[in-house]
Design an enzyme around this catalytic site. Sequence first.
Site, short mmCIF file in Angstrom:
data_model
loop_
_atom_site.label_atom_id
_atom_site.label_comp_id
_atom_site.label_asym_id
_atom_site.label_seq_id
_atom_site.Cartn_x
_atom_site.Cartn_y
_atom_site.Cartn_z
N LYS A 98 1.30 -1.59 0.05
CA LYS A 98 0.44 -0.06 0.12
C LYS A 98 0.65 1.57 0.18
O LYS A 98 1.34 2.00 0.78
CB LYS A 98 -1.55 0.07 1.44
CG LYS A 98 -1.89 0.63 1.13
CD LYS A 98 -3.13 -0.01 1.89
CE LYS A 98 -4.28 1.54 2.17
NZ LYS A 98 -5.16 1.76 0.93
N1 PXG Z 1 -8.12 -2.04 -3.09
C1 PXG Z 1 -7.66 -0.81 -2.82
C2 PXG Z 1 -6.51 -0.99 -3.84
C3 PXG Z 1 -7.79 -0.25 -1.39
O1 PXG Z 1 -6.75 0.71 -1.29
C4 PXG Z 1 -8.48 -1.14 -0.70
C5 PXG Z 1 -8.63 -2.37 -2.09
C6 PXG Z 1 -9.96 -1.61 0.52
O2 PXG Z 1 -8.69 -2.38 1.37
P1 PXG Z 1 -9.32 -1.75 3.05
O3 PXG Z 1 -8.19 -2.57 3.60
O4 PXG Z 1 -9.31 -1.02 3.18
O5 PXG Z 1 -10.73 -3.11 2.23
C7 PXG Z 1 -8.32 -0.07 -0.74
C8 PXG Z 1 -8.49 0.74 0.56
C9 PXG Z 1 -7.69 6.93 1.14
C10 PXG Z 1 -7.61 5.25 0.59
O6 PXG Z 1 -7.42 7.84 1.10
C11 PXG Z 1 -7.53 3.86 1.28
C12 PXG Z 1 -7.87 3.20 0.49
C13 PXG Z 1 -8.75 3.28 -0.97
C14 PXG Z 1 -8.94 4.51 -1.09
C15 PXG Z 1 -8.44 5.71 -0.92
O7 PXG Z 1 -7.69 6.64 2.29
N2 PXG Z 1 -7.28 2.04 0.04
#
Ligand code: PXG
Length: 291
Positions: A150
């Site tokens: 991430k």
């Molecule tokens: N796929 C991607 C590519 C992500 O970045 C998720 C799925 C969902 O993962 P979780 O673990 O949250 O269930 C993510 C989540 C931000 C932000 O700005 C973070 C994400 C996505 C969009 C924005 O904090 N991450």
Amino acid sequence: MKVFLNGSLVDKNQAKISVFDHGFLYGDGVFEGIRAYGSLVFKLKEHIDRLYESAQSISMKIPISKKDMAKAIVKTLKINKLKDGYIRVIVSRGEGDLGLDPRKCKGNETIVVITDKISLYPKELYDKGMDIITVPTVRNIPEALNPQIKSLNYLNNILAKIEAVNSGYQEALMLDHLGYVAECTGDNIFIVKNGEIYTPPQCMGILRCITRDAVLDISKKLKISAHEHVLTRHELFISQECFLTGTAAEIVPVIKVDGRIVGDGNPGKLTKIIMKEFKKLTKVDGVKYTL
Ligand code: PXG
């Protein structure tokens, strides 16, 4: 609003980092998006573990322990008097010079924790369902930049988002380089067929996601068969239900994929049950704090 910046809580307007920070210059760093529900940081341990794994994968040492990171997150929520909110943890390689070499940053990692209220999509989408579109930009290939990291470099997802928005959609479905379904720009995808749940496997070049894992746990608890299975767009088109999951998005029903109506065009029965169970889980599974 106060922001946690390298050990201090500073006013939002004073929370400044160097223009030589490699997070800014190169997207060299990692992040997490976490939610607090009613003074409980949902799945805090899982988010912190993923943050440290992302850092390990890019050979970056986070200069504080996981325990202190958890404390910093709770402290930031408390000082901002937030019972419910979104938490953004950012750790960048820190200040270096012009040039990619991370050794120039000399262990100056920058740690920032920001908390605020968010709602990713309009409320009516959660009641009526969302319409998504497959975009030309494919998910990064794991051999180049593994989506399991991430990282602060989210251009792959942003390009896909731009393509969806330009076509009048809120969210983009991204395929992997082989043409299989990967995930959306900030959420994972699930379908329901004959009462069973399917989602692409982790090895398909997607992030190891916390809401996705929570939904798989919920299906186990409800004795609904769930499969991590390679999916094509065809499987999505002929599915009876479809939904997206993510920390920021939570659970969003999908009612149309590339113009094909999913099921009867309304949020599905199992989707609604899972949404309800997920809401229950957010009240119990995490780290409690008091304001
Ligand atoms: N796929 C991607 C590519 C992500 O970045 C998720 C799925 C969902 O993962 P979780 O673990 O949250 O269930 C993510 C989540 C931000 C932000 O700005 C973070 C994400 C996505 C969009 C924005 O904090 N991450």
